[in-house]
Design an enzyme around this catalytic site. Structure first.
Site, PDB file in Angstrom:
ATOM      1  N   MET A  63      40.973  41.713  36.930  1.00  0.00           N
ATOM      2  CA  MET A  63      40.671  42.005  38.331  1.00  0.00           C
ATOM      3  C   MET A  63      39.785  40.949  38.985  1.00  0.00           C
ATOM      4  O   MET A  63      39.487  41.047  40.168  1.00  0.00           O
ATOM      5  CB  MET A  63      39.970  43.366  38.429  1.00  0.00           C
ATOM      6  CG  MET A  63      40.842  44.535  38.029  1.00  0.00           C
ATOM      7  SD  MET A  63      42.290  44.727  39.101  1.00  0.00           S
ATOM      8  CE  MET A  63      41.501  45.064  40.678  1.00  0.00           C
ATOM      9  N   ARG A  64      39.362  39.930  38.206  1.00  0.00           N
ATOM     10  CA  ARG A  64      38.468  38.937  38.797  1.00  0.00           C
ATOM     11  C   ARG A  64      39.143  38.202  39.950  1.00  0.00           C
ATOM     12  O   ARG A  64      38.499  37.859  40.937  1.00  0.00           O
ATOM     13  CB  ARG A  64      37.988  37.952  37.730  1.00  0.00           C
ATOM     14  CG  ARG A  64      36.985  36.947  38.281  1.00  0.00           C
ATOM     15  CD  ARG A  64      36.396  36.055  37.206  1.00  0.00           C
ATOM     16  NE  ARG A  64      35.372  36.754  36.448  1.00  0.00           N
ATOM     17  CZ  ARG A  64      35.428  37.003  35.167  1.00  0.00           C
ATOM     18  NH1 ARG A  64      36.482  36.617  34.463  1.00  0.00           N
ATOM     19  NH2 ARG A  64      34.471  37.643  34.549  1.00  0.00           N
ATOM     20  N   ALA A  65      40.454  37.957  39.843  1.00  0.00           N
ATOM     21  CA  ALA A  65      41.161  37.240  40.905  1.00  0.00           C
ATOM     22  C   ALA A  65      41.094  38.002  42.225  1.00  0.00           C
ATOM     23  O   ALA A  65      40.895  37.402  43.288  1.00  0.00           O
ATOM     24  CB  ALA A  65      42.611  37.007  40.494  1.00  0.00           C
TER      25      ALA A  65
END
Length: 665
Positions: free
Chosen positions: A274-276
C-alpha cells in the site's frame, strides 16, 4: 565554502527538478531516486536543492538537531526545555559508498562503557542528516549492511546503536535522495520501495540545449560567485514558492474522486503493498500546493503516478522500470467523473521543474528486437550442423530457481550471499586483537584478557579495570559475493532452437541467482573462430541478461579460445579486485572443433584454471539418447564439477535422489 551551482540554472531535466521540489514542499513524500547515465546533472541538481530549503529551528548545542518546539524526550544530549532556539540552514549530508557502520550510525566508546559505565556516544551521519537531506551517490553500490541500517532508520524515524548491551537511540528523520547509474547494478527491492519517487534522466539530444549546458557550466567554472549572483533572483523566487506551498499544503483537499483514481491506478499496475497509494496521495497533494491550488485534480494524480509507480511495478530484476501511459490515461478516465477531474489534463504545473514525465520503455516501437528474436520460417527447431552459419537469437525459456553454486574455502571479499567468508557481520567464530578501531567487541575474550591483571592494576570497586590492550575484536563468518564469469558456447552444435532457448533460460536463472546473492557477473561467448567478452565484469546483472537475450549462434566451437579469453578476463579482474573470488560457469556440450587438435588445446586451456585454483562448474548441455560425456571430462580438466540442465534446478528429481543417496551413505 564552495558556491553551489544554482538549482534554477540546471538546463532541462524538468522531471528531476519537479521531484526534488515536491519533496522540499512535502518531505512526507519520501525522497527521490534518480536513475540515469553519467554526466546528466544528477548530483548537481541534488546538491543545489539544499540551498533552496527553508531554515531549520534547532536547540542550541544539541548535536541531534532537536526542534525547540517539540524536543525529542529521548535525545542523548537532552532533556531539552521547549521554547527558544536558533535557526540554521538545512543540511545535506553525503553518505560515501564505502562508509563504515560506525560512521553512519555513530560509535560508542566501549572502553569507557565497560570501565566507567558511561555512554560516551559520537553521533554519525544519520544524526547529522536529521531534519535535512541524506544524499547517497551511487546508492546501488552501497554495502548490504549499510542498506539494512538505512531501511531501519527510514522505517522507524530513529537510529539505534547497540554494543554489548549498551544502547543509544536518537531521532533520524531525513529526506533520502539517491542517484545511480543502472549500468552498474540495480537496487534491492526493499530499498527501492523506500524511495517515494523515481526519475529517469538522460542527456538531451537537442544541439541547442547541449550548447546551453556547456555555456552555463563554463561560466560557473570561471567564476562561481558571479554566476550564482546572476541566478539569485530566480533562486529567491523558487525559495519563496516553496515556503508558500508549504503553508498552503495543509489546506489542500484530496477528494474521494482523486483517491479512487489513485487506488485504481495502483491496482491496475499491480504494485505490491500500500506504500504506492500513500506516496501517490502525498505527491498529488504536494503538486496541487506547488501549483497554488487547494484541490487535487486529475492532472496531479497522473503526474504523481508517473513519478511514484515506475520503480514499483517491476516484477523481477530484468524488467525495465516505466509505465504504459496509454493504460494510465484509460484508468484515470474510467475512474474519473468527479467535478475535480479534468478529462484532458495538461501534465504538470508550470514554473521550475514542471515537466510531465519521461518517455518510458513501454512506449518504444515494437517489433525490432522482438522480430529478430523469433525463429525464422522453415527452421522448425531442427538442430543445425556445427559448421552452420550465424543464426538469429532465440528467446530464453522461463527462468527457474537454481541450486546454490559456491566457491570452496573461506574468503574475505565483498559482503554478499554466496560463499563463506570472514566478514564484519555474521556468526561469531573467535576473537583477535583489533587492527585499528574496534568495531565488534568480543566481550568474553576481553574480560578473559583483563581478569589476570585486576590486582596489579589496583582494582577496588565493582567495575573492571580495562586497558586498550585487553580489548578483543570478534571474528565473524558470513557470506561474500563472488565474480561469476559465464562462459557460454554459442556455436552451431548448441544452435537447435529449443535447446538454445533452454540454455539461455538456465543462464538467465543463474543471473537471477547472482543478482540475489550480490555477485559481480561477466559474460564470455565463443563461436566461429574466436571468443568475445560480451560483458566485462560488472554489478549490472540486467545488462548481462540483455546481452544474453540478443546472443546469436552458429559456426564452429572454439572451446580453447573461449577458455583462454575467460582466463584473461580473470587475470585482469584479479588486479582490480583481488579480494573477490571468481566462480567460472561454463555452459557447453563439451565439443571442440576448428583448428589443429582442438580437443587437446581445450584440455590445456582448462588446466590453467585448475592450476590457479579457480572454482568452476560445467553446465552440461548435451541432450539426446546418446551422450558422449565430453562436458564431464572437461570438468575434470578444470578441477571443477559438472551438472546437467536438469540437475541445475533446485527442485529437480535428480537432485533429490542425490541428496537421499548422500544421506543414506
Amino acid at each position: 565554502m564552495t558556491t553551489p551551482f544554482p538549482f534554477t540554472a540546471v538546463v532541462g531535466q524538468d522531471d528531476l527538478r519537479l521531484a526534488l521540489l515536491l519533496n522540499a514542499v512535502s518531505p512526507a513524500v519520501g525522497g527521490v531516486l534518480v536513475r540515469g547515465e553519467k554526466g546528466t546533472a544528477k548530483s548537481t541538481a541534488v546538491r543545489a536543492l539544499s540551498a533552496l530549503l527553508p531554515q531549520v529551528p534547532v536547540v542550541p548545542g544539541c548535536r541531534f538537531s532537536c526542534d525547540p518546539a517539540s524536543p525529542d524526550p529521548g535525545c542523548p544530549d537532552g532533556p531539552h526545555e521547549a521554547g527558544g532556539g536558533a535557526e540554521r540552514p538545512a543540511r545535506m549530508v553525503e553518505l560515501p559508498v564505502g562508509a563504515s557502520e560506525d560512521r553512519l550510525v555513530g560509535a560508542l566508546d566501549i572502553e569507557r562503557a565497560l570501565s566507567e559505565g558511561v555512554k560516551a556516544f559520537e553521533p554519525g551521519l544519520l544524526a547529522d542528516a536529521h531534519r535535512g537531506i541524506l544524499y547517497v551517490d551511487e546508492v546501488n553500490l552501497l554495502h548490504d549492511h549499510l542498506v539494512d541500517l538505512l531501511l531501519d532508520a527510514a522505517a522507524m524515524g530513529a537510529s539505534y546503536v547497540e554494543r554489548e548491551g549498551v544502547s543509544v537511540r536518537h531521532a533520524a528523520r531525513f529526506l533520502l535522495v539517491g542517484t545511480m547509474n543502472p549500468e552498474e547494478g540495480e537496487l534491492r527491492p526493499q530499498l527501492l520501495d523506500r524511495f517515494g519517487l523515481t526519475v529517469e534522466v538522460a542527456a538531451s539530444r537537442e544541439p541547442d540545449q547541449r550548447v546551453e549546458v556547456v555555456k552555463r557550466r563554463l561560466a560557473y567554472d570561471d567564476d562561481p560567485a558571479a554566476f550564482a549572483a546572476r541566478w539569485a533572483e530566480e533562486e529567491a523566487a523558487v525559495r519563496a514558492r516553496i515556503v508558500a506551498a508549504r503553508e498552503l499544503l495543509p489546506s489542500v483537499r484530496l477528494g474521494d474522486g482523486a483517491l479512487r483514481q489513485i487506488a485504481a491506478t495502483c491496482a491496475a499496475f499491480e504494485v505490491d503493498g500500500m506504500r504506492a497509494d500513500i506516496v501517490m496521495a502525498r505527491t498529488a497533494t504536494a503538486l496541487a500546493a506547488w501549483a497554488g491550488r487547494t484541490d487535487v485534480l486529475a492532472e496531479d494524480v497522473r503526474q504523481a503516478a508517473l513519478l511514484a509507480l515506475p520503480h514499483r511495478r517491476r516484477r523481477n530484476p530484468f524488467d525495465a522500470p516505466g509505465l504504459d501511459e496509454d493504460k494510465l490515461d484509460e484508468t484515470l478516465e474510467e475512474f474519473g467523473g468527479s467535478d475535480d477531474d479534468d478529462p484532458d489534463p495538461d501534465p504538470g504545473p508550470d514554473g521550475p521543474g514542471g515537466g510531465g514525465g519521461q518517455p518510458e520503455p513501454d512506449d518504444a516501437p515494437q517489433g525490432g528486437d522482438d522480430t529478430a528474436a523469433r525463429p525464422e520460417a522453415g527452421e522448425g527447431g531442427q538442430p543445425q550442423p556445427s559448421g552452420a552459419g550465424e543464426q538469429s537469437a532465440v528467446r530464453a525459456s522461463e527462468p527457474f530457481r537454481t541450486k546454490v553454486l559456491s566457491v570452496p574455502g573461506i574468503g574475505e571479499g565483498a559482503a554478499g550471499r554466496r560463499s563463506r567468508a570472514r566478514t564484519e557481520h555474521g556468526r561469531t567464530t573467535g576473537a583477535r586483537r583489533p587492527r585499528g578501531a574496534l568495531t565488534k567487541l568480543h566481550l568474553a575474550a576481553t574480560v578473559q584478557a583483563a581478569a589476570p591483571h585486576q590486582r596489579a592494576r589496583g582494582r577496588s570497586g565493582p567495575g573492571l579495570v580495562v586497558r586498550r590492550d585487553d580489548l578483543r575484536q570478534a571474528t565473524r563468518e558470513g557470506r561474500e559475493g563472488n565474480l561469476v564469469l559465464f562462459v557460454v558456447d554459442a556455436s552451431g552444435s548448441m544452435a537447435a532452437r529449443q535447446r538454445m532457448s533452454a540454455v539461455k533460460g538456465a543462464v538467465l536463472s543463474l543471473l537471477l541467482d547472482a543478482y540475489q546473492r550480490r555477485d559481480k557477473v561477466g559474460l564470455v561467448t565463443f563461436r566461429g573462430t574466436d571468443a568475445d567478452v560480451a560483458l566485462p565484469p560488472t554489478s549490472s546483472v540486467d545488462a548481462a541478461a540483455a546481452r544474453l537475450e540478443t546472443l546469436p549462434t552458429g559456426g564452429r566451437t572454439p572451446l580453447a579460445a573461449g577458455l583462454l579469453r575467460a582466463h584473461d578476463v580473470l587475470r585482469v579482474e584479479r588486479l582490480r579486485d583481488p579480494a573477490r573470488r571468481p566462480l567460472v560457469v561454463l555452459v557447453t556440450d563439451g565439443r571442440a572443433t576448428g583448428g589443429p587438435e582442438p580437443v587437446a588445446l581445450a584440455g590445456r586451456a582448462a588446466r590453467l584454471f585448475a592450476a590457479d585454483g579457480v572454482a568452476s562448474v560445467v553446465v552440461d548441455c548435451e541432450s539426446g539418447p546418446v551422450r558422449l560425456g565430453l562436458a564431464g571430462q572437461l570438468a575434470g580438466e578444470l578441477g571443477g564439477t559438472a551438472v546437467t540442465l536438469d540437475e541445475l534446478r533446485a527442485d529437480s528429481i535428480a537432485g533429490l535422489v542425490k541428496d537421499v543417496q548422500r544421506r543414506a551413505a
